[in-house]
Structure formats: structure tokens, C-alpha cells
Design a protein around this motif. Sequence first.
Motif, PDB file in Angstrom:
ATOM      1  N   TRP A 210      57.995 117.437   5.234  1.00  0.00           N
ATOM      2  CA  TRP A 210      57.711 116.262   4.413  1.00  0.00           C
ATOM      3  C   TRP A 210      56.772 115.280   5.118  1.00  0.00           C
ATOM      4  O   TRP A 210      56.534 114.189   4.606  1.00  0.00           O
ATOM      5  CB  TRP A 210      59.016 115.561   4.044  1.00  0.00           C
ATOM      6  CG  TRP A 210      59.779 116.292   2.987  1.00  0.00           C
ATOM      7  CD1 TRP A 210      60.846 117.130   3.164  1.00  0.00           C
ATOM      8  CD2 TRP A 210      59.537 116.259   1.586  1.00  0.00           C
ATOM      9  NE1 TRP A 210      61.276 117.622   1.960  1.00  0.00           N
ATOM     10  CE2 TRP A 210      60.481 117.099   0.969  1.00  0.00           C
ATOM     11  CE3 TRP A 210      58.606 115.602   0.778  1.00  0.00           C
ATOM     12  CZ2 TRP A 210      60.522 117.291  -0.410  1.00  0.00           C
ATOM     13  CZ3 TRP A 210      58.658 115.791  -0.588  1.00  0.00           C
ATOM     14  CH2 TRP A 210      59.603 116.628  -1.167  1.00  0.00           C
ATOM     15  N   ASP A 211      56.257 115.634   6.311  1.00  0.00           N
ATOM     16  CA  ASP A 211      55.398 114.742   7.092  1.00  0.00           C
ATOM     17  C   ASP A 211      56.075 113.402   7.349  1.00  0.00           C
ATOM     18  O   ASP A 211      55.436 112.343   7.328  1.00  0.00           O
ATOM     19  CB  ASP A 211      54.039 114.524   6.412  1.00  0.00           C
ATOM     20  CG  ASP A 211      53.226 115.806   6.333  1.00  0.00           C
ATOM     21  OD1 ASP A 211      53.308 116.623   7.266  1.00  0.00           O
ATOM     22  OD2 ASP A 211      52.513 115.991   5.323  1.00  0.00           O
ATOM     23  N   SER A 212      57.372 113.446   7.613  1.00  0.00           N
ATOM     24  CA  SER A 212      58.143 112.229   7.853  1.00  0.00           C
ATOM     25  C   SER A 212      58.127 111.864   9.331  1.00  0.00           C
ATOM     26  O   SER A 212      58.786 112.511  10.154  1.00  0.00           O
ATOM     27  CB  SER A 212      59.593 112.416   7.392  1.00  0.00           C
ATOM     28  OG  SER A 212      60.376 111.329   7.848  1.00  0.00           O
ATOM     29  N   GLU A 213      57.386 110.807   9.639  1.00  0.00           N
ATOM     30  CA  GLU A 213      57.365 110.300  11.017  1.00  0.00           C
ATOM     31  C   GLU A 213      58.759 109.867  11.449  1.00  0.00           C
ATOM     32  O   GLU A 213      59.136 110.039  12.607  1.00  0.00           O
ATOM     33  CB  GLU A 213      56.426 109.094  11.117  1.00  0.00           C
ATOM     34  CG  GLU A 213      54.998 109.367  10.772  1.00  0.00           C
ATOM     35  CD  GLU A 213      54.171 108.089  10.651  1.00  0.00           C
ATOM     36  OE1 GLU A 213      54.724 106.969  10.732  1.00  0.00           O
ATOM     37  OE2 GLU A 213      52.948 108.219  10.478  1.00  0.00           O
ATOM     38  N   ILE A 214      59.500 109.281  10.524  1.00  0.00           N
ATOM     39  CA  ILE A 214      60.826 108.744  10.857  1.00  0.00           C
ATOM     40  C   ILE A 214      61.775 109.877  11.235  1.00  0.00           C
ATOM     41  O   ILE A 214      62.424 109.832  12.285  1.00  0.00           O
ATOM     42  CB  ILE A 214      61.397 107.911   9.684  1.00  0.00           C
ATOM     43  CG1 ILE A 214      60.519 106.674   9.431  1.00  0.00           C
ATOM     44  CG2 ILE A 214      62.838 107.501   9.972  1.00  0.00           C
ATOM     45  CD1 ILE A 214      60.873 105.915   8.156  1.00  0.00           C
ATOM     46  N   ILE A 215      61.866 110.894  10.397  1.00  0.00           N
ATOM     47  CA  ILE A 215      62.794 112.000  10.669  1.00  0.00           C
ATOM     48  C   ILE A 215      62.353 112.773  11.893  1.00  0.00           C
ATOM     49  O   ILE A 215      63.154 113.042  12.795  1.00  0.00           O
ATOM     50  CB  ILE A 215      62.933 112.915   9.434  1.00  0.00           C
ATOM     51  CG1 ILE A 215      63.579 112.155   8.276  1.00  0.00           C
ATOM     52  CG2 ILE A 215      63.744 114.167   9.783  1.00  0.00           C
ATOM     53  CD1 ILE A 215      63.565 112.898   6.946  1.00  0.00           C
TER      54      ILE A 215
END
Length: 182
Positions: free
Chosen positions: A78-83
Motif C-alpha cells: 500500500w506504499d504506507s510509510e507509517i506501516i
Amino acid sequence: MARVPYVERDELDAEGQQIYDQIAADRGRTEVGLQFRALLNSPKVAGHLTSVGTALRFNSSIQEGLKELAISTVGREWDSEIIWSAHSPLAAKGGVSDATLESVRTRKDPESLTADEITVTRFVHQLVQDKNISDDAFAAAKDLLGDQGVVELSLIVSYYSGLAMLQIALELKLEPGRANTL
């Protein structure tokens, strides 16, 4: 800037403050991170949602490294920097090699992955990318993790995909001072 306000504890009513405190306590913190503070615009729903995440993170039957690799892979999908930035270090701490994490991060062929890591990442890739799991991929995950583990893996992919979609919809960003390692 997030599309909704980051709710402070003192802005919540008594029930909302209990939910805030529970979210923080479940994560071993005194403060709730920005991602969950945005969700506290709907306190009851945030409380229920984060309790699922707590169960999956801290009470899963899946070996720690594989669980965090699954979460990190969802973050990458998901291109999630946070995760990714929160969970790839936990995967490394759980025994996943730097080469494996780099392979996932760069979406390169998984030459460095163990058979178990391939099973988990293939499951995640198929579910997120294809919206389907092949019989072979499901059987491999079930053989590795058992019935309980394959259900938990499915829930991990679902939960963290949901968080990633919330991050997209609400335009949530990393906490100040947190480095983006994606």
C-alpha cells in the motif's frame, strides 16, 4: 496536513478518554500516535478497530518475525510509510534478515527469502494485488501456520490494509521526528 483533526485526549468526553487511554496502554505508551488520534474523531469505532489490531499484534499464534514480515509487506503493498517504518524494524528484531526486508521494500525477486517467508509474502501479495488467494498459496500458508494462523494472517492483511486505506483517505503522515524508511 491531515484531512481531519488529530484529537487530543482532553477534547474527548469521559468515555472517549477511556478509549484513548486503552489505545495508548495497548501499545505500551502514554500518548496515542497521530494515526489513531485521527481515528478518535469516531472514538467508539476507533476503540473497536484498535482492539482488533492489539489482538493481532500481541496475541497472534504466528511467529513474531513472520507476523511482522506480513505486516511490513502489507505496508509496502500500500506504499504506507507509517506501516513500513513502524513494522520493518520489528520484523528485523523478530529475525527477518535485512536482505529479505530490502527485497520486499524494493519489490525485487525474493532470492534471500526463506521458504516460510516466501509463503507469507506470497499470501499477502496475492490477497492485496490479486484480491484472491490461489489454492496452492492458501495450502502452503495453512500447512505453515495451521487453521488459526491462516485465519490470523488473513485478518492481519485485512486490518493493515484497512489502516493503509485510512491513511490514504485521511492523508495521515508519519509522526514528527520519525524517519521514512520506505
